[in-house]
Write an enzyme that holds these catalytic residues in place. Structure first.
Site, short mmCIF file in Angstrom:
data_model
loop_
_atom_site.label_atom_id
_atom_site.label_comp_id
_atom_site.label_asym_id
_atom_site.label_seq_id
_atom_site.Cartn_x
_atom_site.Cartn_y
_atom_site.Cartn_z
N SER A 1 0.84 -1.19 0.00
CA SER A 1 0.00 0.00 0.00
C SER A 1 0.88 1.24 0.00
O SER A 1 2.06 1.16 -0.36
CB SER A 1 -0.93 -0.03 1.21
OG SER A 1 -1.94 0.94 1.08
N ASN A 2 0.35 2.37 0.38
CA ASN A 2 1.12 3.62 0.37
C ASN A 2 0.62 4.54 1.48
O ASN A 2 -0.32 4.21 2.19
CB ASN A 2 1.03 4.29 -1.00
CG ASN A 2 -0.40 4.64 -1.34
OD1 ASN A 2 -0.99 5.52 -0.73
ND2 ASN A 2 -0.98 3.92 -2.30
#
Ligand code: CTP
Length: 215
Positions: free
Chosen positions: A30-31
């Protein structure tokens, strides 16, 4: 302002937050997107009287009241949810930080450590806002994308505007990712350029002011 009044009764789709691409049932790529910009956009459109759908990945802040919220996980789920919501939309604003890649073959079971290196193979994800722009009919919906650039801001933003067939691109630096404030350049299809420094809520207002002129 003409742009402000023109949103009453319009349909607006906003993407927000971070996508998650699972490696196995408990792990994902993810980020660091907080969801603040997307949620500010949804709130601003709602306050102008628009009917708002918010397709959101993981976010640190709750969605605003009065909008239809569609929670999603991966980029492909985000694309599917957006295409489903798309008919009749007047504008789509893509503030989500969409993962560009996903694991090629996610494991149905938790991956066990073996003491040996593990190599992940990643495959490209679809581009959500480009797919939406490709479905424009007679120039609708208007589409807005963000560009996170560390260098050559103007050139890269121009390229994104053209490549994704956007009406407006909002270019900012990586420092904008998590905080409540941002520094941005707005570049319109018609060549107009504007600069903004301040709260993300103010940038959201600015985006709908600019876009409202094209409705
Ligand atoms: N976007 C999207 N779907 C993707 C990737 C990005 O809809 N799979 C949207 C984002 O919501 C954002 C814009 O496209 O509005 C960002 O474009 P992208 O090309 O991902 O920008 P950067 O990550 O800044 O670009 P690059 O990887 O080219 O540096």
């Amino acid at each position: 302002v003409k742009g402000r009044a023109s949103w009453r009764g319009r349909k607006v789709l906003v993407t927000s937050g971070a996508t998650r691409e699972h490696l196995d049932p408990v792990r994902f790529l993810s980020n660091a997107s907080s969801g603040r910009m997307g949620h500010a956009l949804a709130a601003a459109a709602r306050a102008r009287g628009a009917r708002v759908t918010l397709v959101t990945g993981a976010a640190e802040v709750p969605p605003p009241k009065g909008v239809r919220v569609v929670p999603v996980g991966s980029a492909r789920e985000m694309l599917a949810a957006c295409l489903k919501a798309l008919p009749g939309m007047d504008a789509v604003v893509a503030a989500a930080a969409v993962g560009d890649f996903r694991p090629a073959s996610p494991s149905a079971r938790k991956i066990k450590k073996t003491g040996k290196p593990l190599t992940l193979k990643l495959v490209p994800n679809p581009d959500v806002i480009a797919a939406i722009s490709a479905r424009k009919k007679k120039g609708r919906p208007l589409t807005v994308g963000f560009a996170l650039e560390t260098h050559d801001l103007l050139d890269n933003a121009r390229e994104k505007l053209a490549k994704k067939n956007l009406d407006l691109v909002v270019a900012n630096g990586p420092e904008s990712l998590r905080g409540e404030t941002t520094k941005a350049m707005l570049l319109a299809k018609n060549g107009g350029v504007a600069f903004y420094t301040g709260a993300k809520t103010g940038l959201a207002e600015r985006i709908f002011d600019v876009l409202g002129e094209s409705l």
